[in-house]
Motif scaffolding. Structure first.
Motif, short mmCIF file in Angstrom:
data_model
loop_
_atom_site.label_atom_id
_atom_site.label_comp_id
_atom_site.label_asym_id
_atom_site.label_seq_id
_atom_site.Cartn_x
_atom_site.Cartn_y
_atom_site.Cartn_z
N PHE A 1 12.84 -3.35 3.91
CA PHE A 1 11.49 -3.20 3.94
C PHE A 1 10.77 -4.01 3.24
O PHE A 1 9.68 -4.39 3.81
CB PHE A 1 11.43 -1.72 3.69
CG PHE A 1 9.73 -1.24 3.91
CD1 PHE A 1 8.97 -1.18 5.08
CD2 PHE A 1 9.07 -1.01 2.68
CE1 PHE A 1 7.60 -0.81 5.18
CE2 PHE A 1 7.64 -0.87 2.92
CZ PHE A 1 6.98 -0.55 3.96
N TRP A 2 10.73 -4.09 2.00
CA TRP A 2 9.90 -4.79 1.26
C TRP A 2 9.80 -6.23 1.45
O TRP A 2 8.73 -6.93 1.45
CB TRP A 2 10.21 -4.51 -0.23
CG TRP A 2 9.92 -2.94 -0.77
CD1 TRP A 2 10.99 -2.15 -0.98
CD2 TRP A 2 8.52 -2.52 -0.72
NE1 TRP A 2 10.19 -0.96 -1.26
CE2 TRP A 2 8.95 -1.12 -0.95
CE3 TRP A 2 7.37 -3.09 -0.42
CZ2 TRP A 2 7.72 -0.39 -1.20
CZ3 TRP A 2 6.27 -1.96 -0.82
CH2 TRP A 2 6.55 -0.58 -0.90
N PHE B 1 7.98 -6.54 4.82
CA PHE B 1 6.64 -5.99 4.25
C PHE B 1 5.77 -7.48 3.96
O PHE B 1 4.73 -7.88 4.19
CB PHE B 1 6.34 -5.14 3.42
CG PHE B 1 4.87 -4.83 2.95
CD1 PHE B 1 4.35 -4.07 3.84
CD2 PHE B 1 4.34 -5.38 1.82
CE1 PHE B 1 2.66 -3.69 3.64
CE2 PHE B 1 3.14 -5.12 1.52
CZ PHE B 1 2.30 -4.22 2.31
N LEU C 1 16.38 0.34 2.38
CA LEU C 1 14.86 0.05 1.96
C LEU C 1 14.65 -1.24 1.50
O LEU C 1 13.34 -1.44 1.83
CB LEU C 1 14.72 1.34 1.32
CG LEU C 1 13.06 1.75 1.21
CD1 LEU C 1 12.59 1.99 2.43
CD2 LEU C 1 12.86 2.94 0.29
N ASN D 1 4.14 -2.24 9.27
CA ASN D 1 5.47 -1.95 8.48
C ASN D 1 5.69 -0.45 8.04
O ASN D 1 6.66 -0.18 8.04
CB ASN D 1 5.05 -2.82 7.22
CG ASN D 1 5.21 -4.16 7.31
OD1 ASN D 1 6.18 -4.60 7.65
ND2 ASN D 1 4.26 -5.09 7.28
N SER E 1 9.05 1.24 9.09
CA SER E 1 10.02 1.68 8.05
C SER E 1 10.92 2.69 8.32
O SER E 1 12.13 2.66 7.75
CB SER E 1 9.08 1.80 6.90
OG SER E 1 8.39 3.36 7.29
#
Length: 142
Positions: free
Chosen positions: A91-92, A95, A88, A75, A79
Protein backbone atom coordinates in the motif's frame (compact mmCIF):
# COMPACT_ATOMS: atom_id res chain seq x y z
CA UNK A 1 -10.41 43.60 -5.11
CA UNK A 2 -10.09 40.91 -7.75
CA UNK A 3 -13.14 38.75 -8.38
CA UNK A 4 -10.96 35.64 -8.00
CA UNK A 5 -10.23 36.58 -4.36
CA UNK A 6 -13.79 35.80 -3.31
CA UNK A 7 -13.97 32.24 -4.59
CA UNK A 8 -13.06 30.37 -1.42
CA UNK A 9 -16.40 28.49 -1.40
CA UNK A 10 -15.74 27.28 -4.95
CA UNK A 11 -12.19 26.23 -4.09
CA UNK A 12 -13.46 24.44 -0.96
CA UNK A 13 -16.08 22.64 -3.08
CA UNK A 14 -13.38 21.58 -5.58
CA UNK A 15 -11.29 20.12 -2.73
CA UNK A 16 -14.24 18.19 -1.26
CA UNK A 17 -15.36 16.99 -4.70
CA UNK A 18 -11.83 15.80 -5.41
CA UNK A 19 -12.01 13.55 -2.35
CA UNK A 20 -15.34 12.09 -3.49
CA UNK A 21 -14.63 11.60 -7.20
CA UNK A 22 -12.68 8.32 -6.81
CA UNK A 23 -15.81 6.75 -5.31
CA UNK A 24 -17.74 7.77 -8.42
CA UNK A 25 -14.99 6.69 -10.80
CA UNK A 26 -14.51 3.21 -9.34
CA UNK A 27 -17.69 1.65 -10.81
CA UNK A 28 -17.11 3.44 -14.12
CA UNK A 29 -13.57 2.10 -14.23
CA UNK A 30 -14.87 -1.44 -13.64
CA UNK A 31 -17.04 -1.17 -16.75
CA UNK A 32 -14.71 0.83 -19.00
CA UNK A 33 -11.28 -0.70 -19.48
CA UNK A 34 -9.39 2.62 -19.58
CA UNK A 35 -9.46 4.26 -16.14
CA UNK A 36 -6.57 6.58 -17.00
CA UNK A 37 -8.77 8.35 -19.58
CA UNK A 38 -11.39 9.29 -16.97
CA UNK A 39 -8.80 10.33 -14.42
CA UNK A 40 -6.90 12.59 -16.82
CA UNK A 41 -10.11 14.15 -18.14
CA UNK A 42 -11.01 14.87 -14.52
CA UNK A 43 -7.63 16.57 -14.04
CA UNK A 44 -8.22 18.68 -17.17
CA UNK A 45 -11.58 19.78 -15.76
CA UNK A 46 -9.87 20.62 -12.46
CA UNK A 47 -7.29 22.66 -14.36
CA UNK A 48 -10.06 24.64 -16.05
CA UNK A 49 -11.76 25.24 -12.70
CA UNK A 50 -8.53 26.35 -11.05
CA UNK A 51 -7.64 28.67 -13.91
CA UNK A 52 -11.08 30.28 -13.69
CA UNK A 53 -11.60 30.46 -9.93
CA UNK A 54 -8.27 31.10 -8.24
CA UNK A 55 -5.63 33.79 -8.17
CA UNK A 56 -2.67 33.17 -10.47
CA UNK A 57 -0.05 33.00 -7.71
CA UNK A 58 -2.05 30.32 -5.84
CA UNK A 59 -2.99 28.13 -8.80
CA UNK A 60 0.06 25.85 -8.74
CA UNK A 61 -0.24 25.16 -5.01
CA UNK A 62 -3.97 24.53 -5.40
CA UNK A 63 -3.40 22.14 -8.32
CA UNK A 64 -0.85 20.12 -6.35
CA UNK A 65 -3.09 20.11 -3.27
CA UNK A 66 -6.22 18.86 -5.01
CA UNK A 67 -4.23 16.28 -6.97
CA UNK A 68 -2.76 15.03 -3.70
CA UNK A 69 -6.29 14.83 -2.24
CA UNK A 70 -7.45 12.83 -5.26
CA UNK A 71 -4.50 10.43 -4.95
CA UNK A 72 -5.05 10.10 -1.19
CA UNK A 73 -8.72 9.29 -1.67
CA UNK A 74 -8.04 6.84 -4.49
CA UNK A 75 -5.37 5.05 -2.47
CA UNK A 76 -7.62 4.77 0.57
CA UNK A 77 -10.33 3.12 -1.52
CA UNK A 78 -7.84 0.72 -3.08
CA UNK A 79 -6.27 -0.05 0.31
CA UNK A 80 -8.97 -2.64 0.95
CA UNK A 81 -7.29 -4.80 -1.69
CA UNK A 82 -4.02 -4.65 0.22
CA UNK A 83 -5.60 -5.19 3.64
CA UNK A 84 -7.61 -8.22 2.52
CA UNK A 85 -4.50 -9.73 0.93
CA UNK A 86 -2.44 -9.01 4.04
CA UNK A 87 0.29 -7.08 2.23
CA UNK A 88 0.00 -3.59 3.66
CA UNK A 89 3.61 -2.66 2.80
CA UNK A 90 2.58 -2.64 -0.89
CA UNK A 91 0.00 0.00 0.00
CA UNK A 92 2.73 2.50 0.95
CA UNK A 93 4.70 1.72 -2.18
CA UNK A 94 1.58 2.22 -4.28
CA UNK A 95 0.67 5.38 -2.37
CA UNK A 96 4.02 7.04 -3.06
CA UNK A 97 4.18 5.98 -6.71
CA UNK A 98 0.59 6.81 -7.66
CA UNK A 99 0.59 10.10 -5.79
CA UNK A 100 3.74 11.08 -7.69
CA UNK A 101 2.13 9.97 -10.97
CA UNK A 102 -1.07 11.93 -10.34
CA UNK A 103 0.79 15.10 -9.39
CA UNK A 104 3.13 14.76 -12.38
CA UNK A 105 0.32 14.25 -14.91
CA UNK A 106 -1.69 17.08 -13.33
CA UNK A 107 1.28 19.40 -13.75
CA UNK A 108 1.78 18.22 -17.33
CA UNK A 109 -1.78 19.38 -18.00
CA UNK A 110 -1.68 22.47 -15.80
CA UNK A 111 1.57 24.26 -16.66
CA UNK A 112 1.13 24.50 -20.46
CA UNK A 113 -2.60 25.22 -20.07
CA UNK A 114 -1.87 28.06 -17.69
CA UNK A 115 0.27 29.69 -20.36
CA UNK A 116 -2.03 28.91 -23.31
CA UNK A 117 -5.44 27.32 -22.70
CA UNK A 118 -5.58 25.87 -26.23
CA UNK A 119 -2.89 23.37 -25.17
CA UNK A 120 -5.18 21.64 -22.69
CA UNK A 121 -6.32 18.93 -25.12
CA UNK A 122 -2.89 17.80 -26.40
CA UNK A 123 -1.31 17.87 -22.94
CA UNK A 124 -4.26 15.91 -21.52
CA UNK A 125 -3.68 13.27 -24.19
CA UNK A 126 0.02 13.23 -23.27
CA UNK A 127 -0.94 12.76 -19.60
CA UNK A 128 -3.23 9.87 -20.61
CA UNK A 129 -0.37 8.18 -22.47
CA UNK A 130 1.97 8.55 -19.48
CA UNK A 131 -0.72 7.24 -17.13
CA UNK A 132 -1.40 4.28 -19.44
CA UNK A 133 2.26 3.24 -19.44
CA UNK A 134 2.46 3.69 -15.68
CA UNK A 135 -0.54 1.36 -15.28
CA UNK A 136 1.11 -1.23 -17.52
CA UNK A 137 4.30 -1.12 -15.44
CA UNK A 138 2.29 -1.18 -12.19
CA UNK A 139 0.57 -4.39 -13.30
CA UNK A 140 3.99 -6.02 -13.41
CA UNK A 141 5.07 -4.62 -10.04
CA UNK A 142 1.94 -5.08 -7.93
Amino acid sequence: MSEKNDNLPVIFFICIATLIVPIILMPIEKIAPYPFVFEEILKAVLVLLILNFSKHQKQLVLMITITFLFALSENIFYSTNFITNGILYNFWQRFILTTTLHILTALIIFIPSQKKIELITPVTILAMIIHYFYNQLALLAF
